[in-house]
Scaffold this motif. Structure first.
Motif, PDB file in Angstrom:
ATOM      1  N   VAL A 153      45.947  12.642  56.065  1.00  0.00           N
ATOM      2  CA  VAL A 153      47.043  13.063  55.208  1.00  0.00           C
ATOM      3  C   VAL A 153      46.725  12.765  53.740  1.00  0.00           C
ATOM      4  O   VAL A 153      46.218  11.701  53.411  1.00  0.00           O
ATOM      5  N   GLU A 154      47.019  13.733  52.880  1.00  0.00           N
ATOM      6  CA  GLU A 154      46.792  13.518  51.454  1.00  0.00           C
ATOM      7  C   GLU A 154      48.027  13.929  50.661  1.00  0.00           C
ATOM      8  O   GLU A 154      48.558  15.029  50.823  1.00  0.00           O
ATOM      9  N   VAL A 155      48.502  13.023  49.795  1.00  0.00           N
ATOM     10  CA  VAL A 155      49.662  13.330  48.960  1.00  0.00           C
ATOM     11  C   VAL A 155      49.183  14.039  47.702  1.00  0.00           C
ATOM     12  O   VAL A 155      48.277  13.563  47.018  1.00  0.00           O
ATOM     13  N   VAL A 174      50.638  16.859  51.631  1.00  0.00           N
ATOM     14  CA  VAL A 174      52.047  16.506  51.516  1.00  0.00           C
ATOM     15  C   VAL A 174      52.424  16.568  50.035  1.00  0.00           C
ATOM     16  O   VAL A 174      51.678  16.087  49.196  1.00  0.00           O
ATOM     17  N   ALA A 182      51.693   8.050  53.882  1.00  0.00           N
ATOM     18  CA  ALA A 182      50.477   8.845  54.083  1.00  0.00           C
ATOM     19  C   ALA A 182      49.383   7.979  54.690  1.00  0.00           C
ATOM     20  O   ALA A 182      48.656   8.401  55.600  1.00  0.00           O
TER      21      ALA A 182
END
Lengths: 982, 438
Positions: free
Chosen positions: B46-48, B24, B36
């Motif tokens: 999920v990884e920002v 993301v 996240a």
């Protein structure tokens, strides 16, 4: 008490002011700092030892490049506009407006009423650097430019938004032989225009105006233009002798107000400035271009292999062929023998006019040839092609692209990509099956071209060769990004601030030029996309730093000929040889000695475009040569007449639409943006309600100027900017009700997922309402409405118009709407029918067809600058995208297809893709964000089907020089491809 | 007509939920971190992306049309840069991007991203669309009501944390205290999300307020308040606006930034206005009406709690914000940030924040109308308004942007009476300058 020292470090100059205990100026200085900001400041201050030593000093730094210094030396910083305002309020308190032009900055300060301070943002157009660049272009000093400007007779329209565009306006004028006096004054006019649109942004400049900064203090001609255009009297146009020092003075005043503890001794100040600890952010750097001398030598020897054989002209006997490349800033000449060996070559700056140079050159060549060698044929290419051809009786004019391809092919028959970086332009073409497949030219932007590096070198005090050499082994080239010159100026400013060396900047510029060419002009993803046999040409590639950057960016070796800068001329010579006439018409030795040339300005009256013309008269020729015209009509050729031109047809349909004269109400309609398409609807709608409709005047430069002062955003597209003029025109016509609706939605034509208008077209009425003061005097009706849903419109319409049209009833509106919808459908049907007829004509007569993909408002000649006439003069039949967009259903795309007008272009591209003898030209207004999405997709549709893709970016720029080359190349490519196919 | 050049959309399957890392792009640090992690709790990896270097813009320039707006260029550049970094297995990575829809070209980001992926050879990477208007769907990426609720609450909490921490950061005695507290609360809230406890908004709000008011702060020096409005990405994303918030704090200013909730409500309200203007809406209308009511209620609760505590300034009530643009732009202006941007500028001025930065991508179409286009009228009506429009662009140098901001700050300080500068009016006219020479 203490002395106050104000230091103003601008983008190009350093200014200082010292105030004594009584606030009197005891010292002031103004000098260029050549990017050695800290050193120069230190040197200057150190030299003031006897004046300053023993006094307490309060110091403040200001200026766009002053921030770094202030941080390093821990000195107080004051923002420059703020400093200026301080000095002005103290010295010239009656000032209403301050206009300050600096090296790369332009500022305006409104002091009376609402205090407003504005500076140029990311655009450096209309600044001192711009004037310097223009002077360089004319090969004169800024002072000479100033002196010339007083002798002007006419002002040419020169795009004012950005120096880059102005250049592309001026260059063709020069090449066509326009008077330098007129150009000088036009340049100053462009600066004034830029100040009004770019800076004032809708606020009127009136009252007492104080002019500050170097250019406005040194250039009297510029002063005169400002005074004239703003309508100022001598009393309220104030040009102080102190102008260049005002900002420094403001900093000194600011220093005065700082708390007492902030004082320094002289030695402390010198120590702080000597502190070389360069803290703070730096631009990122790149590896050096060459790691070692050794590496450089290998590079040199590899390229040395590619050279052309020379043959002694003194001993040669036989036929010779002359090629001339009349480029934008230089003139190139090549004379070859019957096997392509080089007999004579010349490369020279043409100072904006190729004729004197060529008179001398042809004279010399004629002499060298004597009777033993016959010049059997001659050809000319480049910007000045037509002028030179007419002046010297040159046998052939060759499109630039053809000339370069001919030359490259001669050295490498397998060449599949040619890139030519010249002074003002980048030309790239891909070759497929032995013919030019696509042509890419830099449009309206010359960043990344040679003259840019040259101008930079000059401004830093170096010659181009020396500047290039410094780059080769520079340790850490600065990364200056890859966008427009204007942005690069700011990046260089930052590099200077960071203390980058000239070599590092030079290398950084070389890399930028290449990145610009690759990613901005060509937009290539990788080297494979370009091809495997790449030939580079043009004078800019003689700069080894540029060549090296190119090879490194691509990750592969390329071919540069020893005559890299002469390739156009060489190609022309080869062309001349291939097409040898029975007898060459080239001017004889006797006539050349007596050759004279005079240029007179004029205005073409053949059509509504009213092109600015230059009438060139030559000795020995009775027929004058006319340049500057957009079409062949002005030049006296009428062969274009009669070819179907649906762009013109559509414009005439709309602009001559019969309007009703009724008694119930009078409604003004601006013929702008969405009104081009919807006028038939509204005209019939209001007619049915017995209302008079008054349409605004046809677009023109004059109309634009009427509303120029109220444009709040200088980067919006030209069609939107024109709206202001149309509204102003309606108000001047005495209309008291203007109808200009906001339309988020357009008609759904069944070929897209949604039917939006672009945000600018949709909401421009809102902007007009908030920015045109005159609107308050009248009734401005700008409801949000949609015509797409007929029922919904009818339901809403009564409410919308009941205040405007007395006694309005719902049933009347219903009937009127029906009339409107009928008229709109009739109009659409007519366009389709006319399109079919045009296509039929083309088929029957075997004519080539161009489908112009654009927006409805692009049919306006003021917006398209007569591109349609240019095309018909080349023998093309023209239809518009809306003639064929209905023939297909919703297309499969890689983008979201949600704008009605844009959806038409995708379908029109599909139509072109499936028809022979037909190509597409897409018109894009500068600043159109939506087209960043559409252009790539239209291109892909065409390319997937083996079609050429031609994009023309259009703006305020009137000149069609570049467009003409593009269109001729397109025609040449179509013909060549046909030949290959047969 | 079939086109060979049409890119097949890569589906995100149910299996991929287990195998794939979903990347993301960073936009609002507090919000995206929290959201996240909520997805993580639900089993999505999920990884920002927190990368920030020049190569990102370069990747963007090479992958999309250079005239594409800067936010798209950065978001796409950040994705491609990440995929090329070697940190992720391209066969086990998916990308998540928000999709708003509407007449602005921002609705094309997802398409431009797919084109860029193909251009760079990442043809197997699925792209997920996070949208609430049913634009694109994926079988493997479905939000349960539970997750949806958690995300809505995350948004509320993140807005709250952002609003309060912005009011503490410029004054904190130990730098980093407020940031540490934001992190602490992010963890705490995540723990609560495992249980039904997270719905207790008031209770959490109060605890957050107490924690932040306990941070040692020095409020003796008056600071200039600067509001940020603008294109949604540039308004918030540090990568886009060159760490604007941090810069403003370092220049001695307090940042006032409205929450993401306002933008969400703007999108919801537009559906309501559509019905009013065009008579469209149908079944969805009721849903949007309910959503609007819910969100307004939730925001009121937030405002009420902050006011009750007494130490911090509460965000503006959205129903008030809605009325602010009246007389400037119509509610029909709904592309990009539409009427909201104008309304936000006016709301800031009304609440005493006269200094405003409008962060916009160079050449942004809606901004011509709603930002630059409205400044003149706003200034006419509020002469004290101190608005600066800053353009962001891969070529725009930071020094230029900072210089403009500095001018705004200098004027702000002058207006506040903090500046040392004083003017003496000298009555003499033009000859005045001669008198300054010794």
């Amino acid at each position: 008490m203490s002395y106050k020292l104000g230091i103003d470090v601008g983008s190009t100059t350093l200014k200082t002011v010292v105030l004594n205990d009584d606030d009197k100026i005891i010292e002031k200085s103004y000098q260029r700092h050549f990017s050695k900001v800290r050193e120069m400041t230190l040197e200057h201050i150190s030299g003031l030892s006897s004046l300053l030593r023993g006094h307490e000093l309060k110091v403040a730094v200001t200026g766009s490049a002053g921030l770094g210094i202030s941080k390093n030396a821990r000195l107080e910083f004051v923002q420059e506009v703020f400093a200026t305002a301080g000095a002005v309020k103290r010295l010239v308190p009656q000032t209403d407006v301050v206009i300050e032009l600096g090296g790369e900055d332009a500022k305006i300060i409104f002091l009376k009423g609402t205090l407003e301070e504005r500076m140029n943002g990311t655009c450096a157009g209309g600044t001192g650097a711009f004037i310097d660049q223009m002077a360089t272009l004319l090969d004169i000093t800024a002072d000479e430019l100033d002196a010339l400007s007083f002798g002007y007779e006419k002002i040419y329209p020169i795009a004012s938004r950005c120096g880059v565009f102005a250049k592309s306006d001026i260059q063709p004028l020069l090449n066509q032989g326009a008077r330098k006096e007129d150009i000088a004054a036009s340049i100053f006019q462009a600066v004034v225009d830029q100040t009004i649109t770019g800076l004032a942004q809708g606020r009127e400049i009136k009252g007492n105006v104080l002019f500050l900064g170097g250019p406005l203090s040194f250039l009297k001609g510029l002063q005169k233009r400002f005074t004239n255009v703003l309508g100022l009297t001598q009393k309220n146009a104030i040009f102080p002798a102190m102008a260049p020092y005002f900002v420094a003075l403001g900093a000194a005043y600011y220093a005065e107000g700082m708390p007492g503890g902030a004082s320094l001794t002289f030695d402390e100040l010198v120590l702080r400035l000597s502190d070389t600890d360069e803290a703070g952010s730096r631009l990122e750097s790149m590896p050096p271009l060459f790691e070692s001398r050794d590496e450089y030598e290998r590079f040199q020897s590899r390229h040395a292999k590619m050279s052309v054989l020379n043959r002694d002209i003194d001993t040669y006997q036989g036929k010779a062929y002359l090629g001339i490349d009349a480029g934008s800033t230089t003139t190139k000449v090549a004379l070859i023998d019957d096997t392509g060996n080089l007999l004579y070559k010349h490369y020279v700056g043409n100072a904006g006019n190729p004729l004197p140079v060529l008179k001398e050159q042809i004279g010399r060549i004629r002499k060298l040839c004597g009777d033993k060698t016959v010049i059997a044929s001659a050809a000319v290419t480049g910007y000045g092609e037509e002028l030179v051809k007419a002046a010297f009786g040159v046998d052939f004019g060759v499109v630039e692209t053809s000339a370069h391809f001919t030359a490259a092919k001669h050295f490498n028959p397998h060449v599949d990509f040619i890139i030519d970086i010249g002074g003002q332009d980048i030309k790239c073409f891909t070759i497929k099956d032995g013919a030019v497949d696509s042509v890419i030219l830099n449009e309206a932007c010359s960043s990344g071209c040679g003259s840019f590096i040259e101008t930079f070198a000059k401004s830093l005090g170096y010659g181009i060769a020396e500047f290039a050499e410094l780059a080769l082994f520079a340790k850490a080239p600065v990364d200056l990004g890859s966008r427009c010159t204007v942005f690069m100026n700011s990046s260089v400013k930052q590099a200077q601030k960071d203390g980058a060396t000239v070599g590092e900047i030079s290398a950084g510029l070389a890399v930028s030029v290449i990145k610009n060419a690759l990613y901005k002009v060509i937009r290539a993803k990788n080297a494979d996309e370009l091809g495997s046999n790449i030939v580079v040409q043009g004078g800019t590639f003689l700069n080894d730093a540029v060549l090296r950057s190119f090879e490194r960016e691509l990750g592969r070796d390329v071919i540069r000929l020893s005559i890299s800068e002469l390739m156009g001329a060489y190609g022309a010579a080869l062309y001349a040889m291939e097409h040898e006439p029975e007898a060459s018409g080239l001017i004889t030795a006797e006539k050349i000695a007596a050759f004279t040339h005079t240029a007179t300005p004029a205005v073409c009256k053949r059509c509504t475009n009213k092109c600015s013309l230059t009438v060139n008269a030559f000795s020995g020729s009775e027929k004058p040569f006319i340049s500057g015209n957009k079409c062949e009509l002005g030049a006296g050729n009428a062969k274009a007449a009669g070819l179907p031109n649906l762009m013109r047809y559509k414009y005439e349909y709309i602009s001559n639409y019969p309007l009703h004269d009724g008694g119930r109400a009078t409604i003004g309609i601006p013929l702008a943006l969405n009104m081009y398409e919807n006028l038939p609807f509204w005209a019939e709608f209001f007619k049915s309600l017995d209302c008079t409709v008054v349409l605004s005047a046809q677009s023109s430069r004059e109309l634009y100027m009427k509303g120029q002062g109220t444009i709040p955003s200088d980067t919006v597209c030209y069609p939107a900017k024109l709206v202001h003029g149309h509204i102003e025109d309606l108000i001047q016509k005495g209309v008291t009700t203007i109808f200009y609706p906001c339309m988020s939605y357009n008609f759904d034509e069944g070929i897209s997922d949604n039917c939006f208008n672009c945000p600018v077209v949709a909401y421009y009425p809102e902007l007009i309402k908030a920015n045109m003061g005159n609107i308050e005097k009248i009734r401005f009706v700008s409801p949000h409405l949609s015509l797409n849903d007929q029922k919904a419109f009818i339901n809403k319409a009564t409410g919308i118009f009941k205040d405007v049209i007395p006694g309005l009833s719902a049933s009347e509106v219903k009937a009127a709407a029906k009339k409107g919808y009928d008229a709109y459908r009739r109009f659409r049907k007519d366009m389709i029918l006319q399109g079919e007829t045009a296509l039929k004509t083309a088929r029957e007569k075997g004519l080539k067809v161009i489908v112009i993909a654009s927006r409805p408002y692009h049919v306006d000649p003021e917006i398209n600058h007569g591109i349609d006439n240019l095309l018909t003069s080349l023998g093309f039949v023209i239809i518009t995208e809306d003639c064929v967009s209905h023939l297909y259903d919703k297309p499969m795309l890689n983008v979201l297809n949600q704008w009605t007008y844009h959806a038409r272009m995708y379908n029109a591209a599909r139509f072109v893709a499936q028809h022979d003898n037909m190509e597409m030209v897409q018109l894009v207004s500068f600043g159109c964000g939506i087209d960043a999405v559409t252009t790539d997709e239209v291109r892909d549709i065409l390319r997937e089907n083996g079609k050429l893709y031609t994009l023309l970016k259009i703006d305020e720029i009137k000149n069609l020089g570049a467009a003409k080359i593009r269109m001729r190349s397109l025609l040449a490519a179509m013909i060549e491809r046909q030949g290959v196919r047969i | 007509m079939r086109r060979d050049g049409v890119i097949e959309r890569v589906a995100f399957t149910k299996e991929m939920k287990k195998t794939h890392t979903i990347l993301v792009p960073q936009m609002l640090p507090i919000h995206f971190d929290l959201i996240a992690k909520v997805f993580k709790q639900d089993g999505y990896n999920v990884e920002v992306l927190k990368t920030d270097h020049k190569g990102i813009a370069e990747e963007g320039l090479q992958s999309v049309h250079n005239d594409t707006c800067y936010p798209a260029l950065l978001v796409i550049g950040q994705f491609i840069d990440a995929l090329k970094s070697g940190k992720y297995d391209a066969d086990k990575t998916a990308l998540l991007i928000t999709q708003t829809g509407g007449g602005c070209r921002a609705s094309n980001y997802i398409y431009l991203l797919r084109k860029a992926l193909v251009k760079n050879g990442f043809t197997n990477v699925p792209v997920l669309s996070l949208n609430f208007s049913g634009l694109e769907k994926n079988s493997g990426f479905k939000m349960s009501l539970r997750v949806f609720t958690k995300i809505v609450y995350s948004l509320l909490y993140a807005d709250f944390l952002m609003c309060i921490s912005n009011q503490v950061i410029p004054y904190e005695k130990t730098k980093g205290d407020a940031k540490a507290l934001v992190e602490k609360w992010t963890e705490k809230l995540l723990n609560q999300m495992e249980t039904p406890l997270f719905v207790r908004l008031s209770r959490n709000y109060k605890a957050i307020l107490n924690d932040f008011s306990n941070i040692e702060a020095d409020r003796s020096a008056k600071k200039v308040k600067v509001g940020i409005v603008g294109e949604i990405y540039l308004k918030y994303a540090p990568l886009g606006n060159n760490n604007l918030e941090e810069y403003l704090v370092s220049e001695g200013a307090e940042v006032v930034n409205s929450g993401l909730l306002d933008f969400v409500m703007y999108c919801v309200y537009n559906r309501l206005f559509d019905k009013k203007i065009y008579g469209t809406g149908g079944m969805g209308y009721l849903g949007f009406k309910l959503a609007a009511g819910f969100l307004v209620k939730k925001q009121r609760q937030m405002v009420k709690t902050i006011k009750g505590h007494g130490m911090f300034t509460a965000p503006a009530d959205f129903e008030k914000v809605v009325t602010m643009s009246q007389g400037y732009v119509d509610h029909g202006v709904k592309m990009g940030e539409g009427w909201l941007l104008t309304a936000e500028m006016l709301e800031l001025i009304h609440s005493g924040v006269q200094n405003i930065i409008s962060a916009q991508p160079f050449g942004c179409l809606p901004n011509h109308i709603i930002a630059r286009g409205m400044v003149r009228k706003i200034k006419d009506n509020f002469p004290e308004a101190n608005i600066v429009a800053v353009d962001y662009d891969p070529g725009a140098s930071r020094i230029n942007q900072e210089n403009r901001i500095k001018l705004m700050l200098a004027t702000a300080k002058l207006n506040m009476g903090v500046s040392q500068l004083k003017y003496e009016e000298v009555p003499e006219i033009h000859e005045a300058e001669e008198k300054v020479f010794a």
